[in-house]
Design a protein around this motif. Structure first.
Motif, PDB file in Angstrom:
ATOM      1  N   ALA A 133      74.262 -32.033 -69.518  1.00 19.13           N
ATOM      2  CA  ALA A 133      73.076 -31.354 -70.046  1.00 19.13           C
ATOM      3  C   ALA A 133      72.000 -32.372 -70.411  1.00 19.13           C
ATOM      4  CB  ALA A 133      73.455 -30.511 -71.264  1.00 19.13           C
ATOM      5  N   LYS A 134      72.395 -33.484 -70.995  1.00 19.54           N
ATOM      6  CA  LYS A 134      71.421 -34.542 -71.322  1.00 19.54           C
ATOM      7  C   LYS A 134      70.751 -35.054 -70.053  1.00 19.54           C
ATOM      8  CE  LYS A 134      74.403 -37.114 -73.585  1.00 19.54           C
ATOM      9  NZ  LYS A 134      74.915 -38.293 -74.337  1.00 19.54           N
ATOM     10  N   LEU A 135      71.544 -35.227 -68.995  1.00 16.16           N
ATOM     11  CA  LEU A 135      70.993 -35.740 -67.737  1.00 16.16           C
ATOM     12  C   LEU A 135      70.010 -34.758 -67.123  1.00 16.16           C
ATOM     13  CD1 LEU A 135      70.876 -37.686 -65.337  1.00 16.16           C
ATOM     14  CD2 LEU A 135      72.928 -36.551 -64.435  1.00 16.16           C
ATOM     15  N   ARG A 136      70.416 -33.522 -66.958  1.00 16.70           N
ATOM     16  CA  ARG A 136      69.543 -32.543 -66.289  1.00 16.70           C
ATOM     17  C   ARG A 136      68.281 -32.279 -67.111  1.00 16.70           C
ATOM     18  NH1 ARG A 136      66.922 -31.657 -62.640  1.00 16.70           N
ATOM     19  NH2 ARG A 136      66.113 -29.594 -62.214  1.00 16.70           N
ATOM     20  N   ALA A 137      68.438 -32.233 -68.438  1.00 23.11           N
ATOM     21  CA  ALA A 137      67.271 -31.975 -69.279  1.00 23.11           C
ATOM     22  C   ALA A 137      66.256 -33.098 -69.172  1.00 23.11           C
ATOM     23  CB  ALA A 137      67.710 -31.796 -70.729  1.00 23.11           C
ATOM     24  N   SER A 138      66.725 -34.343 -69.109  1.00 20.83           N
ATOM     25  CA  SER A 138      65.801 -35.465 -69.207  1.00 20.83           C
ATOM     26  C   SER A 138      65.415 -36.087 -67.873  1.00 20.83           C
ATOM     27  CB  SER A 138      66.389 -36.557 -70.107  1.00 20.83           C
ATOM     28  OG  SER A 138      67.600 -37.043 -69.586  1.00 20.83           O
ATOM     29  N   GLU A 139      66.099 -35.734 -66.778  1.00 16.50           N
ATOM     30  CA  GLU A 139      65.729 -36.332 -65.494  1.00 16.50           C
ATOM     31  C   GLU A 139      64.525 -35.636 -64.861  1.00 16.50           C
ATOM     32  OE1 GLU A 139      68.658 -35.919 -62.412  1.00 16.50           O
ATOM     33  OE2 GLU A 139      68.695 -33.731 -62.529  1.00 16.50           O
ATOM     34  N   SER A 140      64.244 -34.411 -65.283  1.00 17.66           N
ATOM     35  CA  SER A 140      63.207 -33.613 -64.635  1.00 17.66           C
ATOM     36  C   SER A 140      61.823 -33.951 -65.188  1.00 17.66           C
ATOM     37  CB  SER A 140      63.525 -32.117 -64.815  1.00 17.66           C
ATOM     38  OG  SER A 140      62.752 -31.324 -63.944  1.00 17.66           O
ATOM     39  N   LEU A 141      61.496 -35.249 -65.127  1.00 14.37           N
ATOM     40  CA  LEU A 141      60.206 -35.763 -65.581  1.00 14.37           C
ATOM     41  C   LEU A 141      59.449 -36.311 -64.381  1.00 14.37           C
ATOM     42  CD1 LEU A 141      61.361 -37.887 -68.675  1.00 14.37           C
ATOM     43  CD2 LEU A 141      60.633 -35.507 -68.675  1.00 14.37           C
ATOM     44  N   PHE A 142      58.198 -35.919 -64.241  1.00 16.43           N
ATOM     45  CA  PHE A 142      57.436 -36.288 -63.055  1.00 16.43           C
ATOM     46  C   PHE A 142      56.157 -37.036 -63.442  1.00 16.43           C
ATOM     47  CE2 PHE A 142      60.016 -32.550 -62.219  1.00 16.43           C
ATOM     48  CZ  PHE A 142      60.805 -33.050 -61.202  1.00 16.43           C
ATOM     49  N   ARG A 143      55.874 -38.094 -62.674  1.00 13.72           N
ATOM     50  CA  ARG A 143      54.754 -38.970 -62.970  1.00 13.72           C
ATOM     51  C   ARG A 143      53.489 -38.397 -62.333  1.00 13.72           C
ATOM     52  NH1 ARG A 143      55.420 -43.410 -65.454  1.00 13.72           N
ATOM     53  NH2 ARG A 143      57.579 -43.792 -64.800  1.00 13.72           N
ATOM     54  N   THR A 144      52.808 -37.538 -63.063  1.00 15.18           N
ATOM     55  CA  THR A 144      51.645 -36.811 -62.548  1.00 15.18           C
ATOM     56  C   THR A 144      50.347 -37.553 -62.863  1.00 15.18           C
ATOM     57  OG1 THR A 144      51.169 -35.546 -64.560  1.00 15.18           O
ATOM     58  CG2 THR A 144      52.922 -34.709 -63.121  1.00 15.18           C
ATOM     59  N   LYS A 145      49.252 -36.986 -62.391  1.00 16.10           N
ATOM     60  CA  LYS A 145      47.931 -37.541 -62.707  1.00 16.10           C
ATOM     61  C   LYS A 145      47.703 -37.579 -64.214  1.00 16.10           C
ATOM     62  CE  LYS A 145      45.679 -35.890 -58.470  1.00 16.10           C
ATOM     63  NZ  LYS A 145      44.701 -34.919 -57.917  1.00 16.10           N
ATOM     64  N   TYR A 146      48.248 -36.614 -64.913  1.00 12.07           N
ATOM     65  CA  TYR A 146      48.065 -36.539 -66.361  1.00 12.07           C
ATOM     66  C   TYR A 146      48.976 -37.510 -67.103  1.00 12.07           C
ATOM     67  CZ  TYR A 146      47.248 -34.520 -70.959  1.00 12.07           C
ATOM     68  OH  TYR A 146      46.895 -34.349 -72.279  1.00 12.07           O
ATOM     69  N   GLY A 147      50.048 -37.920 -66.461  1.00 11.62           N
ATOM     70  CA  GLY A 147      51.081 -38.735 -67.102  1.00 11.62           C
ATOM     71  C   GLY A 147      52.429 -38.086 -66.877  1.00 11.62           C
ATOM     72  N   LEU A 148      53.439 -38.538 -67.595  1.00 11.39           N
ATOM     73  CA  LEU A 148      54.767 -37.948 -67.451  1.00 11.39           C
ATOM     74  C   LEU A 148      54.753 -36.516 -67.956  1.00 11.39           C
ATOM     75  CD1 LEU A 148      57.365 -40.664 -68.561  1.00 11.39           C
ATOM     76  CD2 LEU A 148      57.023 -39.717 -66.272  1.00 11.39           C
ATOM     77  N   LEU A 149      55.260 -35.597 -67.120  1.00  6.51           N
ATOM     78  CA  LEU A 149      55.404 -34.201 -67.523  1.00  6.51           C
ATOM     79  C   LEU A 149      56.823 -33.745 -67.250  1.00  6.51           C
ATOM     80  CD1 LEU A 149      52.130 -32.445 -66.251  1.00  6.51           C
ATOM     81  CD2 LEU A 149      52.632 -33.322 -68.548  1.00  6.51           C
ATOM     82  N   HIS A 150      57.407 -33.103 -68.247  1.00 12.76           N
ATOM     83  CA  HIS A 150      58.693 -32.450 -68.051  1.00 12.76           C
ATOM     84  C   HIS A 150      58.441 -31.084 -67.427  1.00 12.76           C
ATOM     85  CE1 HIS A 150      62.306 -30.105 -69.324  1.00 12.76           C
ATOM     86  NE2 HIS A 150      62.908 -31.232 -69.052  1.00 12.76           N
ATOM     87  N   SER A 151      59.236 -30.730 -66.424  1.00 10.53           N
ATOM     88  CA  SER A 151      59.043 -29.455 -65.726  1.00 10.53           C
ATOM     89  C   SER A 151      60.393 -28.815 -65.438  1.00 10.53           C
ATOM     90  CB  SER A 151      58.278 -29.660 -64.414  1.00 10.53           C
ATOM     91  OG  SER A 151      56.987 -30.179 -64.658  1.00 10.53           O
TER      92      SER A 151
END
Length: 645
Positions: free
Chosen positions: A242-260
């Motif tokens: 759960a820790k892995l799946r919750a925290s791996e879904s971060l994407f380096r967008t134009k705005y910065g890191l976003l969790h999605s």
């Protein structure tokens, strides 16, 4: 280490889970899971077909390669066809079909197969850390008694797409060179990259060995944070994943890191429920810096929409932060924001974060006050399910979350020296609690519990939400209703009694509510059954979104909700200040002890250990800054823990 559980398809191994296909009579079978890096997400479907042959499908998503129209779902997505996958020749002939023998998942997906030529093929798949690529390492071992000449064919596969960034290329890159002779027992390794890029740009080829090291380092680092120890290894392993799946879904967008959320559709965007209500309060304890940064970015994206005209904030900020979605109207988004942001700010222990978030929290509280009905509950157009099920003009979820927002905002305001605001929020919480009882309190299907909205006569899964927030006026009837066959199914809570639709989010809230309410043994029984099904059953290894919608996608914030069953349910942590919290642990009868170590919250790192002290009492040991403090607690009693500022 391995542990086999009765009727489970998978078993625990040293650091993950293992499916021994040769001993599984329930074939054919296939499953899918999602893995994410900063620029890519992959949904890999794998398994065994009717002929006993390998089934392996690679669907890759590139969240920052935006398609047209640039809406919520506009992430470039490609499912690589069979002809894109490099084939291998043995002694000049293509290998026969691979027949899988076992599958391992430990943060990387590894499939081991045999071929008719007597070769062993091991495929290991994982996302690149920063590059827009799904990576696959293929290791072939000669298990025969004779030398074999092996050759992997080069791939010329390339597909095109168009989007806001111009022309996109979806390619396969292979690093195999020339024929190689394998003597008996020898192995050869080659690497495949499934890459997406702008046609006008060139990318460096990923270093697979370095990338695998980074992925394993990420998994291991998360394993070391917020460590949960108990006598039930299934719960511990599910918590790690759960820790892995919750925290791996971060994407380096134009705005910065976003969790999605992920799931093939929801990337480079944030929602007031998934990212703010569900995930941020968990990240506040995890101590993962990128997750904290992404949470702050999510909070900040909504601030420009909090104006003087009292217009509802959008449900979602999409497309790397440049657009919004509000197709379901007001879902109670301000209540979600106030609740999640207040808990997050308190738990981080950062006055700087608290001061930054306070104006937004205050705006959301005032918005909720402006939506109070004559009965004193908070009106909204829908709820987190966005009208999929009836919600009336005011629903239990919105009002319960608003209560949580007022409650935690009161503590936050007091910490910031704003006594008047703190008293006002506390009064609003008290008034709303009374209104929830008067307006939603009802007998539904023979249970003294809550109606979900005026006129609702069928049990709904979210009746456990008030319990998770400490609203206990209808505890007994609500617990009986939740655990009755009308609501509880093998997949947890049905969204509505008599329906087959389920959403894990309400089940995860419900499980936490059972612990908070003190129904420890019933809660543990249901949590153990749920965890075994999600971790070792037919669809593994994470909490899911819903069914039939989305076919049980592995959305990331649901895993954060699973983590909160441990932090807020079993250990009963509830923030009371920037350096203080109440802790009402629920130690199951059969457990001599449990521990939660490496907690990164309230401005420090600390450990909690709960052990049995005597009949009806437990010993809570808090270790921080090299010092221990102990509390002897009766069952259900809370310790008030305060650190030095």
């Amino acid at each position: 280490m391995s542990a086999r559980l009765e009727n489970a398809r998978w078993q625990l191994n040293e650091n993950g889970i293992l499916w021994e296909i040769g001993s599984d009579p329930r074939l054919p079978h296939n499953d899918q899971l999602e893995m994410s890096g900063r620029s890519v997400s992959a949904i890999v479907r794998y398994g065994v077909n009717e002929a006993g042959e390998l089934l392996l499908v690679r669907q890759v998503v590139w969240p920052m390669l935006r398609t047209i129209p640039n809406n919520t779902h506009a992430s470039l997505t490609h499912e690589y066809p069979e002809e894109a996958i490099p084939r291998v020749k043995a002694n000049g002939r293509f290998l026969s079909a691979e027949r899988p023998q076992q599958v391992i998942f430990d943060g990387l997906l590894e499939i081991e197969s045999e071929t008719g030529e007597g070769l062993t093929v091991r495929r290991r798949l994982f996302p690149a850390s920063e590059s827009p690529a799904l990576l696959e390492t293929v290791t072939i071992t000669n298990a025969t008694d004779n030398p074999v000449i092996l050759e992997a064919e080069p791939s010329e596969y390339s597909s095109r797409g168009r989007g806001t960034g111009g022309i996109y290329a979806m390619e396969v890159c292979v690093d195999a060179t020339g024929p190689v002779e394998l003597k008996p027992g020898e192995s050869v390794e080659f690497h495949v990259s499934y890459v997406g890029r702008k046609w006008s740009e060139r990318l460096e080829a990923p270093d697979h060995q370095q990338e695998e090291h980074k992925r394993r380092e990420q998994v291991e680092a998360l394993r070391g944070k917020l460590r949960f120890e108990s006598p039930e290894p299934v719960l511990g392993r599910m918590f790690e994943f759960a820790k892995l799946r919750a925290s791996e879904s971060l994407f380096r967008t134009k705005y910065g890191l976003l969790h999605s959320p992920g799931g093939g559709h929801y990337y480079a965007a944030v929602w007031t429920n998934d990212q703010i209500e569900y995930a941020a309060p968990f990240f506040a304890y995890l101590g993962d810096r990128p997750a904290i940064e992404a949470s702050l970015n999510a909070f900040r994206l909504y601030m420009p929409f909090m104006g003087p005209d009292n217009v509802p904030i959008p449900s979602s900020v999409i497309s790397e932060g440049i657009d919004i979605w509000e197709g379901a109207g007001d879902r109670g988004d301000a209540a979600m924001y106030a609740y999640g942001a207040s808990k997050f700010a308190l738990a981080t222990g950062s006055r700087e974060i608290a001061e930054e978030l306070w104006p937004a929290i205050a705006w959301c509280l005032n918005y909720c006050r402006s939506r109070l009905t004559t009965e004193g509950v908070v009106a909204s157009d829908s709820d987190e399910l966005e009208g999929r099920f009836p919600t009336g003009g005011a629903n239990l979820s919105t009002s319960a979350l608003a209560y949580g927002g007022f409650h935690y905002a009161s503590a936050l305001a007091r910490e910031l020296g704003m006594r008047e605001e703190a008293d006002a929020a506390a009064k609003s919480a008290d008034d709303l609690r009374e209104a929830i009882e008067a307006y939603f309190g009802a007998e539904v299907e023979g249970f003294r519990t809550y109606r979900y909205y005026a006129g609702n006569e069928v049990l709904r899964s979210w009746i456990g939400l008030p319990l998770s927030l400490g609203i206990t006026e209808r505890k007994d009837g609500t617990i009986a209703a939740m655990l009755s066959p009308r609501l509880w199914t093998e997949d947890g809570l049905a969204t509505e009694a008599g329906d087959t639709v389920f959403w894990d989010r309400s089940t995860l809230y419900g499980l936490r509510a059972l612990f908070v309410a003190g129904e420890t043994e019933k809660a543990l029984d249901k949590l153990s059954a749920y965890s075994k099904r999600r971790l070792l059953g037919d669809h593994v290894p994470y909490a899911v979104e819903a069914y039939p919608e989305g076919n049980q996608r592995h959305l990331s914030a649901e895993s954060a909700l699973y983590g909160r069953i441990v932090t807020e349910g079993l250990f009963g942590i509830s923030p009371t200040g920037l350096a203080s919290f109440s802790c009402a642990p629920r130690l199951p009868e059969g457990w001599p002890s449990m521990a939660l170590s490496g907690i990164q919250a309230f401005g420090r790192s600390f450990d909690l250990k709960v052990s049995r002290s005597g009949e009806g009492t437990v010993l809570l040991t808090v270790t921080a800054d090299g010092r221990e403090k102990t509390y002897f607690l009766r069952d259900g009693e809370a310790a008030e823990v305060r650190f030095e500022l």
